[in-house]
Design a protein around this motif. Structure first.
Motif, PDB file in Angstrom:
ATOM      1  N   GLY A 347      -1.408   0.941   0.671  1.00 42.07           N
ATOM      2  CA  GLY A 347      -0.370   0.891  -0.355  1.00 42.07           C
ATOM      3  C   GLY A 347       1.014   1.124   0.214  1.00 42.07           C
ATOM      4  N   ASN A 348       1.136   2.103   1.118  1.00 37.48           N
ATOM      5  CA  ASN A 348       2.439   2.372   1.735  1.00 37.48           C
ATOM      6  C   ASN A 348       2.902   1.207   2.595  1.00 37.48           C
ATOM      7  OD1 ASN A 348       2.725   4.912   0.602  1.00 37.48           O
ATOM      8  ND2 ASN A 348       1.673   5.948   2.275  1.00 37.48           N
ATOM      9  N   ALA A 349       1.981   0.635   3.372  1.00 41.70           N
ATOM     10  CA  ALA A 349       2.337  -0.512   4.210  1.00 41.70           C
ATOM     11  C   ALA A 349       2.739  -1.705   3.345  1.00 41.70           C
ATOM     12  CB  ALA A 349       1.163  -0.889   5.114  1.00 41.70           C
ATOM     13  N   GLY A 350       2.014  -1.913   2.245  1.00 44.55           N
ATOM     14  CA  GLY A 350       2.363  -3.014   1.341  1.00 44.55           C
ATOM     15  C   GLY A 350       3.730  -2.822   0.715  1.00 44.55           C
ATOM     16  N   THR A 351       4.059  -1.581   0.342  1.00 45.24           N
ATOM     17  CA  THR A 351       5.363  -1.283  -0.241  1.00 45.24           C
ATOM     18  C   THR A 351       6.487  -1.530   0.761  1.00 45.24           C
ATOM     19  OG1 THR A 351       4.400   0.374  -1.714  1.00 45.24           O
ATOM     20  CG2 THR A 351       6.768   0.510  -1.317  1.00 45.24           C
ATOM     21  N   GLN A 352       6.248  -1.204   2.032  1.00 40.81           N
ATOM     22  CA  GLN A 352       7.251  -1.462   3.063  1.00 40.81           C
ATOM     23  C   GLN A 352       7.534  -2.958   3.185  1.00 40.81           C
ATOM     24  OE1 GLN A 352       5.414   0.450   6.440  1.00 40.81           O
ATOM     25  NE2 GLN A 352       6.483   2.395   6.072  1.00 40.81           N
ATOM     26  N   SER A 353       6.480  -3.769   3.290  1.00 42.02           N
ATOM     27  CA  SER A 353       6.661  -5.225   3.389  1.00 42.02           C
ATOM     28  C   SER A 353       7.284  -5.787   2.118  1.00 42.02           C
ATOM     29  CB  SER A 353       5.310  -5.909   3.652  1.00 42.02           C
ATOM     30  OG  SER A 353       4.763  -5.512   4.888  1.00 42.02           O
ATOM     31  N   LEU A 354       6.852  -5.261   0.965  1.00 42.15           N
ATOM     32  CA  LEU A 354       7.376  -5.715  -0.316  1.00 42.15           C
ATOM     33  C   LEU A 354       8.872  -5.445  -0.422  1.00 42.15           C
ATOM     34  CD1 LEU A 354       7.151  -6.547  -3.323  1.00 42.15           C
ATOM     35  CD2 LEU A 354       6.452  -4.200  -3.807  1.00 42.15           C
ATOM     36  N   THR A 355       9.315  -4.258  -0.022  1.00 44.07           N
ATOM     37  CA  THR A 355      10.732  -3.917  -0.102  1.00 44.07           C
ATOM     38  C   THR A 355      11.580  -4.837   0.768  1.00 44.07           C
ATOM     39  OG1 THR A 355      10.137  -1.601  -0.478  1.00 44.07           O
ATOM     40  CG2 THR A 355      12.405  -2.052   0.191  1.00 44.07           C
ATOM     41  N   SER A 443       6.215  -7.382  -8.593  1.00 42.50           N
ATOM     42  CA  SER A 443       5.469  -7.380  -7.330  1.00 42.50           C
ATOM     43  C   SER A 443       4.708  -6.089  -7.076  1.00 42.50           C
ATOM     44  CB  SER A 443       6.426  -7.634  -6.153  1.00 42.50           C
ATOM     45  OG  SER A 443       7.029  -8.890  -6.252  1.00 42.50           O
ATOM     46  N   GLY A 444       5.323  -4.947  -7.412  1.00 45.36           N
ATOM     47  CA  GLY A 444       4.716  -3.659  -7.077  1.00 45.36           C
ATOM     48  C   GLY A 444       3.322  -3.492  -7.616  1.00 45.36           C
ATOM     49  N   ALA A 445       3.115  -3.853  -8.884  1.00 49.25           N
ATOM     50  CA  ALA A 445       1.785  -3.688  -9.490  1.00 49.25           C
ATOM     51  C   ALA A 445       0.754  -4.568  -8.794  1.00 49.25           C
ATOM     52  CB  ALA A 445       1.860  -4.042 -10.978  1.00 49.25           C
ATOM     53  N   PHE A 446       1.125  -5.810  -8.466  1.00 50.03           N
ATOM     54  CA  PHE A 446       0.183  -6.717  -7.810  1.00 50.03           C
ATOM     55  C   PHE A 446      -0.159  -6.244  -6.403  1.00 50.03           C
ATOM     56  CE2 PHE A 446       2.008  -9.690 -10.968  1.00 50.03           C
ATOM     57  CZ  PHE A 446       0.831 -10.120 -11.554  1.00 50.03           C
ATOM     58  N   VAL A 447       0.852  -5.835  -5.651  1.00 53.28           N
ATOM     59  CA  VAL A 447       0.605  -5.408  -4.271  1.00 53.28           C
ATOM     60  C   VAL A 447      -0.267  -4.156  -4.245  1.00 53.28           C
ATOM     61  CG1 VAL A 447       1.697  -4.506  -2.178  1.00 53.28           C
ATOM     62  CG2 VAL A 447       2.702  -6.462  -3.361  1.00 53.28           C
ATOM     63  N   THR A 448       0.017  -3.205  -5.116  1.00 57.63           N
ATOM     64  CA  THR A 448      -0.798  -1.982  -5.181  1.00 57.63           C
ATOM     65  C   THR A 448      -2.242  -2.298  -5.534  1.00 57.63           C
ATOM     66  OG1 THR A 448       1.133  -0.703  -5.872  1.00 57.63           O
ATOM     67  CG2 THR A 448      -1.022   0.271  -6.276  1.00 57.63           C
ATOM     68  N   THR A 449      -2.437  -3.202  -6.480  1.00 47.85           N
ATOM     69  CA  THR A 449      -3.801  -3.592  -6.871  1.00 47.85           C
ATOM     70  C   THR A 449      -4.551  -4.193  -5.704  1.00 47.85           C
ATOM     71  OG1 THR A 449      -3.049  -4.016  -9.131  1.00 47.85           O
ATOM     72  CG2 THR A 449      -5.146  -4.981  -8.471  1.00 47.85           C
ATOM     73  N   VAL A 450      -3.889  -5.118  -4.989  1.00 51.15           N
ATOM     74  CA  VAL A 450      -4.542  -5.787  -3.864  1.00 51.15           C
ATOM     75  C   VAL A 450      -4.937  -4.782  -2.784  1.00 51.15           C
ATOM     76  CG1 VAL A 450      -4.167  -7.398  -1.951  1.00 51.15           C
ATOM     77  CG2 VAL A 450      -3.461  -8.022  -4.264  1.00 51.15           C
ATOM     78  N   GLY A 455      -8.802  -2.142   0.148  1.00 48.00           N
ATOM     79  CA  GLY A 455      -9.089  -0.937   0.912  1.00 48.00           C
ATOM     80  C   GLY A 455     -10.420  -0.319   0.543  1.00 48.00           C
ATOM     81  N   PHE A 456     -10.676  -0.152  -0.763  1.00 48.95           N
ATOM     82  CA  PHE A 456     -11.952   0.426  -1.198  1.00 48.95           C
ATOM     83  C   PHE A 456     -13.129  -0.480  -0.835  1.00 48.95           C
ATOM     84  CE2 PHE A 456      -9.368   2.655  -4.677  1.00 48.95           C
ATOM     85  CZ  PHE A 456      -9.273   3.809  -3.934  1.00 48.95           C
ATOM     86  N   PHE A 457     -12.945  -1.795  -1.061  1.00 46.31           N
ATOM     87  CA  PHE A 457     -14.056  -2.713  -0.809  1.00 46.31           C
ATOM     88  C   PHE A 457     -14.387  -2.777   0.684  1.00 46.31           C
ATOM     89  CE2 PHE A 457     -16.118  -6.821  -0.278  1.00 46.31           C
ATOM     90  CZ  PHE A 457     -17.019  -6.812  -1.336  1.00 46.31           C
ATOM     91  N   ALA A 458     -13.334  -2.831   1.525  1.00 49.23           N
ATOM     92  CA  ALA A 458     -13.569  -2.913   2.965  1.00 49.23           C
ATOM     93  C   ALA A 458     -14.252  -1.642   3.473  1.00 49.23           C
ATOM     94  CB  ALA A 458     -12.256  -3.137   3.701  1.00 49.23           C
ATOM     95  N   PHE A 459     -13.753  -0.486   3.069  1.00 46.75           N
ATOM     96  CA  PHE A 459     -14.295   0.763   3.576  1.00 46.75           C
ATOM     97  C   PHE A 459     -15.700   1.020   3.056  1.00 46.75           C
ATOM     98  CE2 PHE A 459     -14.398   5.568   3.195  1.00 46.75           C
ATOM     99  CZ  PHE A 459     -14.715   5.770   4.528  1.00 46.75           C
ATOM    100  N   LEU A 460     -15.879   0.936   1.737  1.00 43.95           N
ATOM    101  CA  LEU A 460     -17.193   1.234   1.169  1.00 43.95           C
ATOM    102  C   LEU A 460     -18.204   0.147   1.503  1.00 43.95           C
ATOM    103  CD1 LEU A 460     -16.043   2.589  -2.317  1.00 43.95           C
ATOM    104  CD2 LEU A 460     -16.722   3.902  -0.290  1.00 43.95           C
ATOM    105  N   GLY A 461     -17.761  -1.113   1.553  1.00 40.88           N
ATOM    106  CA  GLY A 461     -18.677  -2.199   1.900  1.00 40.88           C
ATOM    107  C   GLY A 461     -19.186  -2.072   3.328  1.00 40.88           C
ATOM    108  N   LEU A 462     -18.262  -1.809   4.262  1.00 38.15           N
ATOM    109  CA  LEU A 462     -18.694  -1.629   5.650  1.00 38.15           C
ATOM    110  C   LEU A 462     -19.584  -0.397   5.803  1.00 38.15           C
ATOM    111  CD1 LEU A 462     -15.320  -2.393   7.510  1.00 38.15           C
ATOM    112  CD2 LEU A 462     -17.432  -3.750   7.598  1.00 38.15           C
TER     113      LEU A 462
END
Length: 468
Positions: A347-355, A443-450, A455-462
């Motif tokens: 989320g933080n990395a996405g916010t940086q790119s988004l800004t 943009s903020g709501a979409f980026v946070t959702t993604v 993040g959850f799917f990648a971590f828990l799925g793996l």
């Protein structure tokens, strides 16, 4: 603890005092309010007169509504029109309601036409009429004409007071004209003389500096500015501000549909628009919309509630992803401890790119010509940062939980989410801008959702595949 905080407020450190160099001193505010309390008009004038109109506006915004009304009534006929121009829109209508018709008339008559338009355009019909009635016929016609142009257009931003000269004049002609013209025919401040052809089409600007240092016989066309921009009357004010910033303009003529000169925009108005747009983008990125510290609680709540509701929906969507791996989380409690880290970093990395992307779109630096290069850069930045923090979190997983496999899983998930964050933070605002939606707002709501879902799917799925 409270005593320490109050001591910091009363005796701020030197760095804080330096930062507050242009902020009204608390002692001055207290003295002004005391003068109001004891009904000492002479003392109030003594304290207020040295202040700039912008400082007086700040003072009115910071005190309570009751104190504001008492101060205005006591200050009375010394109330200046520039104060009204500097006031935040949220309290401007309230202040106008306190002013007597006589004081309002004197205050408004001193303003340029663009300042009067800015003053009345957001008021109700009754207050608009009250202000227009105190203007002279020519000024009222100019303001009414400006109000007929679309909101947020150059027509609303321009002033009608323009110093112009025929293209066949020389320096001597221009100087003689300026010296002989009645004071009311010239603006209080101006930077250029606009040269026009016989059809009133602007052809160039002459700065006052060049005019004053050139011999009288020199033709005005020989000392015109190299950079000359003409603003269409219906151009969006955001594009006007961009032109001033991009081409370092001081003033620019405004033309109608037939190219005739009808007004002038100066740098102070253009920079005010640029400042408002920057502030608006910051507020929208945070999901709080427009507003000020003077707004009522109910108004502020109404503005913020929709985006909190959107955030609730996206949080539920992320929770639904977590629910799919309930069994894995039950068996390996460490997953519940570590999964917020993956989502938060993404989320933080996405916010940086988004800004960066939203700012670049606003300044027209991010275009179709370089969009893929910018996306590639942000993805690579996400990859590099992801690899660095993957090593850190991998070691945390191994040392903290004693599980190399868990360390590998969170490291891989970190890389995936950081790369996706860089991609989403750039692509989403670009796509929204292309379909006509303000990227700063949505943009903020979409980026946070993604980033949460990935993040959850990648971590828990793996984790489910590797650890179970």
């Amino acid at each position: 603890m409270v005593r320490l905080i109050m001591q910091e407020i009363e005796n701020p450190p030197q760095d804080a005092r330096d930062d507050d160099a242009y902020v009204l001193d608390r002692k001055d505010i207290s003295a002004i309010l005391y003068a109001v309390d004891i009904d000492d008009k002479a003392k109030l004038s003594e304290l207020m007169d040295p202040l700039h109109a912008a400082d007086i506006a700040d003072l009115l915004e910071q005190i309570s509504s009751f104190e504001r009304a008492r101060l205005i009534r006591l200050y009375d006929r010394e109330f200046d029109g520039d104060i009204l121009s500097e006031l935040d829109e949220s309290i401007r209508e309230e202040v106008l309601g306190v002013l007597t018709p006589q004081v309002l008339a004197e205050a408004v008559r001193d303003l340029d036409s663009d300042d009067v338009v800015d003053l009345v355009e957001d008021l109700g019909t009754t207050q608009q009429d009250a202000i227009l009635e105190v203007l002279e016929d020519s000024d009222r016609a100019a303001v009414e004409q400006a109000l007929s142009y679309p909101e947020f257009s150059a027509g609303r931003l321009m002033q009608r007071e323009v110093v112009m000269a025929p293209e066949h004049w020389n320096v001597g002609d221009a100087i003689d004209h300026l010296r002989s013209a009645p004071p009311d025919d010239l603006p209080d401040q101006f930077y250029h003389i606009v040269l026009v052809d016989p059809r009133l089409h602007p052809i160039g600007n002459v700065t006052l500096g060049k005019l004053m240092r050139s011999p009288r016989a020199v033709m005005l066309t020989d000392i015109m500015e190299d950079v000359f921009q003409v603003i269409p009357v219906d151009q969006d004010e955001g594009d006007v501000a961009y032109a001033f910033n991009q081409y370092h303009l001081i003033s620019a003529p405004v033309v109608d549909g037939e190219g005739r000169l009808i007004g002038l925009i100066t740098i102070d108005d253009a920079m005010a628009v640029l400042d408002e747009e920057h502030e608006e983008d910051i507020m929208r990125l945070a999901g709080v919309g427009e507003g000020s510290l003077s707004d009522r609680v109910i108004d502020t709540t109404k503005r913020r509630m929709p985006w909190l509701a959107v955030n609730l929906v996206t949080s539920i969507a992320a929770s639904m992803v977590i629910a799919q791996f309930e069994m894995a989380i039950t068996q390996i409690v460490a997953l519940a401890v570590l999964m917020p880290i993956v989502a938060s970093m993404g989320g933080n990395a996405g916010t940086q790119s988004l800004t960066v992307a939203v700012r670049a779109i606003a300044t027209k630096d991010l275009t179709g010509a370089n969009v893929w290069r910018v996306i590639r850069r942000e993805v690579l930045v996400g990859l590099v940062n992801g690899l660095i923090f993957a090593v850190v979190m991998g070691l945390v997983g191994i040392v903290w939980f004693g599980s190399p496999a868990l360390g590998y899983v969170i490291a891989a998930a970190m890389v995936v989410n950081m790369v996706v964050a860089g991609f989403a933070g750039t692509v989403i605002p670009v796509v929204l801008e292309r379909v006509g939606v303000d990227p700063a707002l949505a943009s903020g709501a979409f980026v946070t959702t993604v980033t949460d879902i990935v993040g959850f799917f990648a971590f828990l799925g793996l984790a489910a595949m590797v650890l179970l």
